[in-house]
Scaffold this motif. Structure first.
Motif, PDB file in Angstrom:
ATOM      1  N   TYR A 115      25.296 -33.525 -40.579  1.00 58.92           N
ATOM      2  CA  TYR A 115      24.868 -32.575 -41.610  1.00 58.92           C
ATOM      3  C   TYR A 115      23.841 -33.251 -42.486  1.00 58.92           C
ATOM      4  O   TYR A 115      23.781 -34.480 -42.558  1.00 58.92           O
ATOM      5  N   MET A 157      30.757 -30.783 -34.389  1.00 66.48           N
ATOM      6  CA  MET A 157      29.615 -30.896 -35.294  1.00 66.48           C
ATOM      7  C   MET A 157      29.018 -32.293 -35.232  1.00 66.48           C
ATOM      8  O   MET A 157      29.714 -33.279 -35.405  1.00 66.48           O
ATOM      9  N   GLN A 194      24.605 -27.933 -41.351  1.00 65.02           N
ATOM     10  CA  GLN A 194      25.058 -28.593 -40.120  1.00 65.02           C
ATOM     11  C   GLN A 194      23.921 -28.565 -39.111  1.00 65.02           C
ATOM     12  O   GLN A 194      23.251 -27.550 -38.952  1.00 65.02           O
TER      13      GLN A 194
END
Lengths: 97, 85
Positions: free
Chosen positions: B4, B1, B17
């Motif tokens: 965010y 990831m 995200q």
């Protein structure tokens, strides 16, 4: 509501919609969402925390995401304001994070 | 990831995200799945600078960074007065 998100609700009724994957950084929330039997929490993906205030719950959600980033190799610091430290620690203890 | 952002409206915060190379429109489409509002009814504002986010620009171009707070506004009603040239 999407399947892979959960809603965490603070004492004041503020809602935080986070990915299930992120929320499950907390062992307590993981247990709530994955325990067998049809609990309301598991079915609606909503968990209310009457004992956690909004700023603390937001910080916790930020921590969930920071934790995911950190475990995937991004090394940043997680900043905690000194004035919320105690309350945050109590919440973290309760949530097993 | 990669990162965010926190999208806020009323008492609700959505943690989304995303990637710095994604456009505002990509974010709106992710929000659409959560709130049942088509992307053209949404308006996103970067809270730190009060800038309205442009659909076609990327997050990086508009200085939307990790953990940024973005406000969500929704168009009211079913009708929208067309812009007359």
């Amino acid at each position: 509501m999407k399947e892979d998100t959960v809603k965490l609700i603070s004492a004041e009724g503020f809602e935080f919609v986070v990915d299930k994957k992120a929320a499950m950084v907390s062992q307590t929330i993981r247990n709530m969402l994955t325990s067998p039997g049809s609990f309301a929490e598991t079915e609606h993906g909503e968990v209310t925390f009457p004992e956690i205030s909004t700023p603390i719950l937001e910080k916790i959600c930020q921590y969930f995401y920071w934790s995911l980033q950190f475990s995937s190799g991004k090394e940043t610091e997680f900043h905690i304001e000194p004035e919320i430290t105690l309350e945050l620690m109590m919440a973290a203890n309760y949530l097993h994070t | 990831m990669a990162m965010y952002i926190r999208v806020k409206r009323h008492k609700t915060t959505y943690f989304i995200q995303c990637d710095p190379t994604e456009t505002t429109l990509d974010i709106k489409q992710k929000l659409q799945a959560l709130i049942d509002q088509p992307s053209n009814n949404q308006q996103l504002t970067l809270v730190a600078t009060n800038d309205i986010l442009d659909d076609l620009k990327t997050l990086a171009e508009q200085k939307v960074e990790n953990d940024a707070v973005v406000g969500l506004a929704l168009r009211k009603g079913l009708f929208c007065i067309p812009f007359v040239n």
